[in-house]
Each structure stands twice: as structure tokens, then as C-alpha cells.
Design an enzyme around this catalytic site. Structure first.
Site, PDB file in Angstrom:
ATOM      1  N   ASP A  39       0.859  -1.187   0.000  1.00  0.00           N
ATOM      2  CA  ASP A  39       0.000   0.000   0.000  1.00  0.00           C
ATOM      3  C   ASP A  39       0.897   1.240   0.000  1.00  0.00           C
ATOM      4  O   ASP A  39       1.861   1.305   0.765  1.00  0.00           O
ATOM      5  CB  ASP A  39      -0.872  -0.052   1.269  1.00  0.00           C
ATOM      6  N   HIS A  58      -3.833 -17.033  -5.921  1.00  0.00           N
ATOM      7  CA  HIS A  58      -4.771 -16.312  -5.055  1.00  0.00           C
ATOM      8  C   HIS A  58      -6.041 -17.105  -4.761  1.00  0.00           C
ATOM      9  O   HIS A  58      -6.870 -16.655  -3.983  1.00  0.00           O
ATOM     10  CB  HIS A  58      -5.143 -14.983  -5.723  1.00  0.00           C
ATOM     11  N   ASP A  59      -6.222 -18.255  -5.400  1.00  0.00           N
ATOM     12  CA  ASP A  59      -7.430 -19.059  -5.186  1.00  0.00           C
ATOM     13  C   ASP A  59      -7.187 -20.272  -4.294  1.00  0.00           C
ATOM     14  O   ASP A  59      -8.108 -21.067  -4.075  1.00  0.00           O
ATOM     15  CB  ASP A  59      -7.962 -19.566  -6.532  1.00  0.00           C
ATOM     16  N   ASP A  80      -9.332 -15.548 -17.369  1.00  0.00           N
ATOM     17  CA  ASP A  80     -10.095 -16.125 -16.268  1.00  0.00           C
ATOM     18  C   ASP A  80     -11.126 -17.147 -16.781  1.00  0.00           C
ATOM     19  O   ASP A  80     -11.810 -16.900 -17.780  1.00  0.00           O
ATOM     20  CB  ASP A  80     -10.820 -14.966 -15.559  1.00  0.00           C
ATOM     21  N   ASP A  86      -1.613  -1.131  -3.905  1.00  0.00           N
ATOM     22  CA  ASP A  86      -1.933  -0.348  -5.104  1.00  0.00           C
ATOM     23  C   ASP A  86      -0.756  -0.350  -6.083  1.00  0.00           C
ATOM     24  O   ASP A  86       0.313  -0.907  -5.802  1.00  0.00           O
ATOM     25  CB  ASP A  86      -2.340   1.081  -4.706  1.00  0.00           C
ATOM     26  N   GLU A 111      -6.998 -19.977 -17.673  1.00  0.00           N
ATOM     27  CA  GLU A 111      -7.301 -20.726 -16.459  1.00  0.00           C
ATOM     28  C   GLU A 111      -8.201 -21.878 -16.898  1.00  0.00           C
ATOM     29  O   GLU A 111      -9.213 -21.645 -17.569  1.00  0.00           O
ATOM     30  CB  GLU A 111      -8.022 -19.835 -15.455  1.00  0.00           C
ATOM     31  N   ASP A 134      -4.779  -9.680 -16.082  1.00  0.00           N
ATOM     32  CA  ASP A 134      -5.763 -10.727 -15.829  1.00  0.00           C
ATOM     33  C   ASP A 134      -7.093 -10.275 -16.419  1.00  0.00           C
ATOM     34  O   ASP A 134      -7.737  -9.360 -15.892  1.00  0.00           O
ATOM     35  CB  ASP A 134      -5.872 -10.893 -14.301  1.00  0.00           C
ATOM     36  N   ASP A 158      -4.327   3.666   2.766  1.00  0.00           N
ATOM     37  CA  ASP A 158      -5.750   3.290   2.893  1.00  0.00           C
ATOM     38  C   ASP A 158      -5.919   1.811   3.225  1.00  0.00           C
ATOM     39  O   ASP A 158      -7.033   1.287   3.244  1.00  0.00           O
ATOM     40  CB  ASP A 158      -6.536   3.665   1.627  1.00  0.00           C
ATOM     41  N   ASN A 179      -0.595   4.586  -0.057  1.00  0.00           N
ATOM     42  CA  ASN A 179      -1.270   5.814   0.396  1.00  0.00           C
ATOM     43  C   ASN A 179      -1.995   5.670   1.730  1.00  0.00           C
ATOM     44  O   ASN A 179      -2.816   6.500   2.093  1.00  0.00           O
ATOM     45  CB  ASN A 179      -2.237   6.317  -0.684  1.00  0.00           C
TER      46      ASN A 179
END
Ligand code: NOJ
Length: 558
Positions: free
Chosen positions: A21, A328-329, A200, A29, A255, A98, A25, A23
Site C-alpha cells: 500500500d 490467489h485461489d 479467467d 496499489d 485458467e 488478468d 488506505d 497511500n
């Protein structure tokens, strides 16, 4: 076999929300990625894959796109993306994005129009169907992220199809305008200077238009048989190839849930004019209960090896393979396929050696290079993935207990791999100055990049070495693969061989010490890399394996 850069490249995958990150939040990013670009380059990888960065209301963290030509506000702006491209180019790094062609967000302009009326010009961008005569949805299919794949729309009295959440309506690829929209989007990003796409759930873009109900006879726990690999799939991909892919020196990776090596050949065979590569799920499903995503079961190394060998055949048949163990899955690889306790370091290195010695393009998921592990969370409230909450409801409906569900999540949840990158042992592991969108794994105090940089024997340094060994040895990329001990329950021993060299890869996937004798080893066998220091001499033909011991051995010709 033809050589190509996308066969020789090594891909590093980033989940942008969780990388860095910039900034405060609490959300990773693009500027955060830019600030870490030297680290990424230092790994020796050559291609970056970013999970979706397009504008999105984030029902499924970017896999629900509301504008395919704009950047998600959480991640920054198009200027930031352009700067990222410049910085990558300076370091000779490529980038693939992606793309989500099967569905959009329900907040996409196309869907908002489509919903307005039955005669709206965008109506056919999606699948709309009348209810059954009794008012039921058109089929009894269960969605990945919802009880049904159909959502009723009061305004027009019809259901729309969503294989994922109801905020992810499926695009109707039967409509040539939809296909053209997607090709135009691909041209847009290629024109910006990217190097390709990860596509995807590609097998889902063509559906069986008879929309059969699931029955006791036709259902084996896998809904793919109803909505994957439909009759026009390859026609669509060939069109995509003709319209876009063939026009660039690019890389595509589909995928491929639910595909077999033979089916994969239809996607990636040299003469098919479709995709460059695809990745399968056979080893990802190995510890899953097919009827209950969050149920998990034990598997054996023998099964695992069989899958690896089956998929290597794809290369012999004229295609190309991918080597990955997680993304990530799926949960963290060292927790799933290794040992994340006593032998975390050794096991993480062994898995790295496995990935870098496969005949297929290797993928490293961010954080695996420092041995990040699954999370130890005991409360449902810690989780963020919509799949967890839908899974929980389904579990309760079947009469399951909360504690069992929570126990399984520790092994199966996607959030295990979505916690922030662990950069150092300071506030939020150096990920963010604000409140992270998802908690860090508490082990960040020890497991972090700074510690790994400072320790000579770290997993990180091992990754760098192993990456450079792969890049420097074409035999490890293109050489033949042979599993030498398919029936051994603990050892995975295979060779990679071409006319110039032979490598032997010896991996002990267990907590035990094992003595192994090989007649391939001789005076001319050199241990190139090993995760227990270099004290092993193998010239006698004997290897004394320590737990999770891995050795890369080069055997010179006499
Ligand atoms: C596969 C993606 O990898 C996953 O994260 C996503 O939830 C589904 N497709 C739906 O887009």
C-alpha cells in the site's frame, strides 16, 4: 520442439490488493508495486502477472469488472499504470494482465442497459431466461458463490445467469458483439505495451445451450460438465486468436478448471491457433471433497506424482505446460504441499526446486519466496472472501457445524493466500501505514523479506539461486522428464534430460530421514543445489535424505 520466450520465462504473480500500500488506505496499489519493483527484479523473474486491476465494485476483488478500460480507484490511476509500464521496461520485465472474459460486474454499463428492458440493444450481452412453468429458475445449478446460478429480475420478469456471484453476470459469447468488445479491450491493453493476458475461467465462455438440469444420474459433484467446455469453445478461442493473439508477440495463459491433458491439447497444441498455455486444477483438487469445496481430504504423494506425470505428457503431445502449486485461489503452498512448522524452510525450498525443474512455465505466487504460510484464524469475522460466507451458509444448510467449517478454512480458504506481503517486522509488516483490508498473518514478525534478505540460508536466497539455475540451463526448461520412482510414497525423484545434459531432481516430501540408492549416480554426479548445505556427496550412488531434503544433481557424460 520450438523455443519461445513464454516457455522460458518465469512468472511472478501479484495480488495487488495485498502487495504494497502506498497511500495508507490499507489496500495495496500500483504505486506500491512500483516502489517494490527492484525487489521483484532482484528475484530474477521475467514476467509479472497482476490479478485484475480494472475498475470494479470489488464483490470478488476485481473479478467483477465494471470498466475494462479503466483502473480500479483503490489501485490508482491510468497514469500510475503507465508509470509502472515504464519502470518494468527499464528492468526488462514483461507484464501480463488478468482479463475476465466470462462475466462482467452487474455495475458494468452493458449490464445496466441489459437490465432495462427486453428490447434494449444490450439485452443479449448476457443470458436471460424465462422461469420454469412453476416459477423456478431455468436450471437447478448451484453457483460457486451463491445458492443458484440464476437471479430473478423483477423489472423484466426473467432470470439472468451468473456462474459466480449475482454481481458477476455471465457474458453471452454467442453474441458476436460481445466477442468483439472483448477483442477490442485486448487490443486496447496490448496497444499500451503489455505482453499478454491470463484469461479467467476460459472453458466457461461457451455453454451447453440446452441448459440441462443436474440430476442424480448426470452429476458427479462437478458443475463444469454443465457449464464448461461448451460446443463453440474452440471456435471462440480460434476467433480470439485470429482477431488478437496472432497479431502480437504475446503470451496467453488460460485458467482451465476441469480440463484433462487431452482437452488441454485442444487449447494449446502448436497447430491449433488458440492459446499459448493453460493451467489445470488436477493437483489443486487433490485434497478437496468434490461435493463440498470446503471439505478437505488427505492425498498421497503417489497421486500427486501421477498428476504431474500425466500433465507432462501434454508437452510430448505437442503442447506446453505450466508449473504452479498455488495462487490467489488456493492456500499457501508450504502449508498445503510442504510442512509449515518444523521444516518450513526446507519444505519451501524443496517446493521451489520442484517448480523450477518442471517442463512448463513456472509461476511463483508472491510471498511464497519467503515461505508465507496459511493463517491461524479462529473467527469467521477475520475472513474477507465472499466464497467463505456463501460456503458457510451452504455448510449450515447441509447440517454442518461451525467449528468444522472453521477448521477446514485453515486448509482451504483463499484468504490464506491473500494476506498482505510481509516486508519487515514493523507496523503491519511494512505493508501499510493504515488499517489493512485483511489482517496480516501474525508470523510476519519472523517471516518477512527483511529477515530473509539478511539470512544467507533463507528461502528467498534459495529462490534466487534456483531461478538463475533454471534460466541458465535449457535442459531444465526443454529436457525430457521421467519420474524414476512413481510408487515411492515419500520421494519424488525425476530426471530432466536432453542430448547435452542430465539432471536428477531428488525431493524428499516427508518428515523422515531416508536412505536412497540410485544407479544413475556416479563419480561424475555433482550436487548443483541443495537445501541442507552442500555436505552431500552422491558419488557412491547413495543419498542420505534429511526431512524435506532436496537436491539438484547434474550428471556429466563420461
Ligand atoms: C477465477 C479467479 O481466479 C477467481 O479468483 C475468481 O473468483 C473466479 N475466477 C471468478 O472470476
Amino acid at each position: 520442439m520450438k523455443r519461445h520466450w513464454w516457455k522460458e520465462t518465469i512468472v511472478y504473480q501479484i495480488y495487488p490488493r495485498s502487495f504494497q500500500d502506498s497511500n495508507g488506505d490499507g489496500i495495496g496499489d500500483l504505486r506500491g508495486i512500483i516502489s517494490r519493483i527492484d525487489y521483484i527484479a532482484s528475484l530474477g523473474i521475467e514476467t509479472l502477472w497482476l490479478c485484475p486491476i480494472f475498475k470494479s465494485p470489488n464483490d470478488d476483488n476485481g473479478y467483477d469488472v465494471s470498466d475494462y478500460r479503466d483502473i480500479m480507484e483503490d489501485f490508482g490511476s491510468m497514469e500510475d499504470f503507465d508509470e509502472l509500464l515504464i519502470e518494468l521496461k527499464k528492468r526488462n520485465l514483461k507484464i501480463i494482465l488478468d482479463l475476465v472474459p466470462n462475466h462482467s460486474s452487474d455495475e458494468h454499463f452493458w449490464f445496466k442497459e441489459s437490465k432495462k428492458s427486453k428490447d434494449n440493444p444490450y439485452r443479449d450481452y448476457y443470458y436471460w431466461k424465462k422461469p420454469k412453468s412453476n416459477g423456478d429458475p431455468p436450471t437447478n445449478w448451484i453457483s460457486y458463490f451463491a445458492p443458484s446460478t440464476w437471479e430473478f429480475d423483477d423489472n423484466t420478469g426473467e432470470y439472468y445467469l451468473h456462474l459466480f456471484s449475482k454481481k458477476q453476470p455471465d457474458l453471452n459469447w454467442e453474441n458476436p458483439k460481445v466477442r468483439q468488445e472483448i477483442y477490442d479491450i485486448m487490443h486496447f491493453w496490448m496497444g499500451k505495451g503489455i505482453h499478454g493476458f491470463r484469461l479467467d475461467v476460459l472453458p466457461f465462455i461457451s455453454k451447453d445451450l440446452s441448459f440441462p438440469d443436474k440430476t442424480e444420474d448426470n452429476f458427479d459433484g462437478n458443475f463444469g460438465r454443465f457449464y464448461a467446455n461448451g460446443p463453440r469453445l474452440h471456435e471462440f478461442i480460434q476467433e480470439m486468436n485470429n482477431e488478437v493473439i496472432s497479431k502480437y508477440d504475446m503470451m496467453t495463459v488460460g485458467e482451465g478448471p476441469g480440463i484433462t491433458p487431452e482437452q488441454a491439447l485442444d487449447y494449446v497444441g502448436e497447430n491449433r491457433k488458440e492459446l499459448h498455455t493453460i493451467y489445470h486444477f488436477d493437483h489443486m483438487d487433490i485434497d478437496r471433497d468434490p461435493y463440498d469445496y470446503y471439505g478437505y481430504k488427505k492425498y498421497s504423494l503417489i497421486e500427486f506424482k501421477q498428476i504431474v506425470t500425466d500433465w507432462d505428457r501434454l508437452v510430448d503431445m505437442g503442447g506446453w505446460n505450466t508449473a504452479f502449486l498455488g495462487n490467489h485461489d488456493f492456500p499457501r503452498i508450504v502449508s498445503r504441499f510442504g510442512n509449515d512448522k518444523t521444516y518450513r524452510k526446507q519444505a519451501a525450498k524443496l517446493l521451489c526446486m520442484f517448480l523450477m525443474t518442471q517442463r512448463g512455465t513456472p509461476y511463483i505466487y508472491f510471498g511464497d519466496e519467503i515461505g508465507m504460510t496459511n493463517v491461524p484464524w479462529e473467527e469467521l469475522g477475520k475472513y474477507r472472501d465472499l466464497w467463505v460466507f456463501d460456503g458457510f451458509e451452504k455448510h449450515l444448510k447441509k447440517g454442518g457445524k461451525k467449528e468444522d467449517f472453521l477448521k477446514n478454512l485453515k486448509h482451504t480458504s483463499r484468504d490464506n493466500a491473500r494476506t498482505p506481503m510481509q516486508w519487515n517486522n514493523k507496523k503491519n509488516g511494512g505493508f501499510s501505514e493504515g488499517v489493512p483490508w485483511i489482517d496480516l498473518n501474525p508470523n510476519y514478525e519472523n517471516v518477512n523479506v527483511e529477515n530473509a534478505e539478511n539470512a544467507k540460508d533463507s528461502i528467498l536466497h534459495f529462490y534466487r539461486k534456483m531461478i538463475s539455475v533454471r534460466k541458465g540451463n535449457k535442459t531444465l526448461i526443454y529436457g525430457n522428464y521421467l519420474d524414476l520412482e512413481p510408487l515411492d510414497e515419500n520421494l519424488f525423484i525425476y530426471s530432466r534430460k536432453d542430448d547435452s545434459h542430465t539432471f536428477l531432481i531428488c525431493l524428499n516430501f516427508s518428515d523422515h530421514c531416508i536412505t536412497y540408492q540410485s544407479d544413475m549416480l556416479n563419480q561424475r554426479s555433482d550436487v548443483i543445489l541443495c537445501n541442507y548445505g552442500m555436505r552431500n556427496s552422491v558419488s557412491t550412488g547413495k543419498i542420505e535424505f534429511e526431512p524435506w531434503h532436496c537436491l539438484l544433481i547434474k550428471i556429466s557424460r563420461s
